[in-house]
Design a protein around this motif. Structure first.
Motif, short mmCIF file in Angstrom:
data_model
loop_
_atom_site.label_atom_id
_atom_site.label_comp_id
_atom_site.label_asym_id
_atom_site.label_seq_id
_atom_site.Cartn_x
_atom_site.Cartn_y
_atom_site.Cartn_z
N LYS A 1 -6.81 20.64 -0.79
CA LYS A 1 -6.53 19.43 -0.34
C LYS A 1 -6.77 18.30 -1.07
CE LYS A 1 -6.61 21.18 4.40
NZ LYS A 1 -7.47 21.28 5.59
N GLU A 2 -8.23 18.44 -1.53
CA GLU A 2 -8.72 17.23 -2.41
C GLU A 2 -7.91 17.10 -3.71
OE1 GLU A 2 -12.95 18.27 -3.05
OE2 GLU A 2 -13.39 17.85 -0.90
N ASP A 3 -7.45 18.25 -4.17
CA ASP A 3 -6.50 18.12 -5.37
C ASP A 3 -5.34 17.64 -5.11
OD1 ASP A 3 -6.46 18.72 -8.24
OD2 ASP A 3 -4.97 20.14 -7.44
N LEU A 4 -4.77 17.78 -4.15
CA LEU A 4 -3.74 17.34 -3.62
C LEU A 4 -3.46 15.60 -3.38
CD1 LEU A 4 -0.54 17.76 -2.91
CD2 LEU A 4 -1.24 18.15 -0.54
N ILE A 5 -4.56 15.37 -2.95
CA ILE A 5 -5.00 13.87 -2.83
C ILE A 5 -5.04 13.15 -4.15
CG2 ILE A 5 -6.55 12.20 -1.84
CD1 ILE A 5 -6.94 14.10 0.51
N HIS A 6 -5.88 13.77 -5.04
CA HIS A 6 -6.06 13.06 -6.29
C HIS A 6 -4.82 13.09 -7.07
CE1 HIS A 6 -10.33 12.70 -5.56
NE2 HIS A 6 -10.55 14.14 -5.73
N LYS A 7 -4.10 14.12 -7.09
CA LYS A 7 -2.77 14.28 -7.83
C LYS A 7 -1.70 13.37 -7.18
CE LYS A 7 -3.21 18.63 -9.81
NZ LYS A 7 -2.72 20.08 -10.00
N THR A 8 -1.60 13.20 -5.80
CA THR A 8 -0.60 12.19 -5.32
C THR A 8 -1.03 10.99 -5.39
OG1 THR A 8 -0.41 13.82 -3.55
CG2 THR A 8 0.24 11.54 -3.26
N THR A 9 -2.44 10.32 -5.47
CA THR A 9 -2.62 9.05 -5.92
C THR A 9 -2.42 8.85 -7.48
OG1 THR A 9 -4.52 9.25 -4.29
CG2 THR A 9 -4.60 7.69 -6.10
N ASP A 10 -2.78 9.67 -8.36
CA ASP A 10 -2.22 9.48 -9.57
C ASP A 10 -0.88 9.36 -9.72
OD1 ASP A 10 -5.00 9.74 -10.63
OD2 ASP A 10 -4.90 11.79 -11.06
N MET B 1 0.81 -1.14 0.07
CA MET B 1 -0.11 0.11 -0.03
C MET B 1 0.64 1.21 -0.08
SD MET B 1 -2.76 1.30 2.80
CE MET B 1 -1.76 0.80 4.37
N PRO B 2 0.80 2.21 -0.93
CA PRO B 2 1.43 3.22 -1.15
C PRO B 2 1.04 4.24 -0.06
CG PRO B 2 1.01 2.69 -3.14
CD PRO B 2 0.39 1.93 -2.46
N PHE B 3 2.04 5.11 0.68
CA PHE B 3 1.47 6.26 1.55
C PHE B 3 2.07 7.44 1.49
CE2 PHE B 3 1.66 7.91 5.93
CZ PHE B 3 0.55 7.79 6.33
N ALA B 4 1.47 8.36 1.58
CA ALA B 4 2.04 9.70 1.14
C ALA B 4 1.61 10.28 2.59
CB ALA B 4 1.64 10.48 -0.22
N ASN B 5 2.57 11.26 3.15
CA ASN B 5 2.20 12.01 4.19
C ASN B 5 2.71 13.49 4.14
OD1 ASN B 5 1.79 13.27 7.22
ND2 ASN B 5 2.46 11.60 8.10
N TYR B 6 1.89 14.60 4.10
CA TYR B 6 2.16 15.70 4.08
C TYR B 6 1.96 16.40 5.26
CZ TYR B 6 1.92 15.32 -1.22
OH TYR B 6 2.03 14.81 -2.46
N LYS B 7 2.84 17.43 5.65
CA LYS B 7 2.43 18.26 6.94
C LYS B 7 2.85 19.71 6.42
CE LYS B 7 4.86 14.76 9.88
NZ LYS B 7 3.76 14.06 10.39
N LEU B 8 1.66 20.22 6.52
CA LEU B 8 1.60 21.70 6.21
C LEU B 8 0.95 22.69 7.06
CD1 LEU B 8 -0.57 20.94 2.98
CD2 LEU B 8 1.87 21.33 3.03
N PRO B 9 1.38 23.94 6.98
CA PRO B 9 0.93 24.66 8.08
C PRO B 9 -0.54 24.83 7.94
CG PRO B 9 2.69 25.80 6.72
CD PRO B 9 2.35 24.61 6.00
N GLU B 10 -1.07 25.14 9.28
CA GLU B 10 -2.53 25.08 9.50
C GLU B 10 -2.99 26.32 8.36
OE1 GLU B 10 -5.59 24.32 13.30
OE2 GLU B 10 -3.89 26.00 13.41
N LEU C 1 -2.28 11.40 3.38
CA LEU C 1 -2.59 11.86 4.70
C LEU C 1 -2.00 13.40 4.71
CD1 LEU C 1 -3.77 11.73 7.74
CD2 LEU C 1 -1.42 11.04 8.43
N ILE C 2 -3.03 14.23 4.97
CA ILE C 2 -2.55 15.82 5.04
C ILE C 2 -2.63 16.07 6.57
CG2 ILE C 2 -3.11 18.13 4.30
CD1 ILE C 2 -4.14 16.82 1.78
#
Length: 70
Positions: free
Chosen positions: A18-27, A1-10, A44-45
């Protein structure tokens, strides 16, 4: 299972961003591992509150002009 974890300023990204980042990362991960990875890819953001991160002994507070506008 690929896993990406972003830590961003609140509040750095809006909900749509965020939704776009999730879709692009998945792609991106699917482009490496193939479509079989799509159903198990986890993105995970995490939002870090102001003052909860820093660099070179400087604590960061994100200026309002850089915060996402919903």
């Amino acid at each position: 299972m690929p896993f990406a974890n972003y830590k961003l300023p609140e509040a750095a990204l809006s909900k749509v961003q965020k939704e776009d980042l999730i879709h692009k990362t998945t792609d991106l991960l699917v482009s490496y591992f193939g479509e079989i990875a799509r159903p198990t890819t986890m993105v995970l953001i995490e939002e870090v509150p102001d003052g909860g991160y820093g660099r070179a002994d400087e604590v960061f507070i994100m200026p309002d002009e850089y915060r996402a506008k919903d």
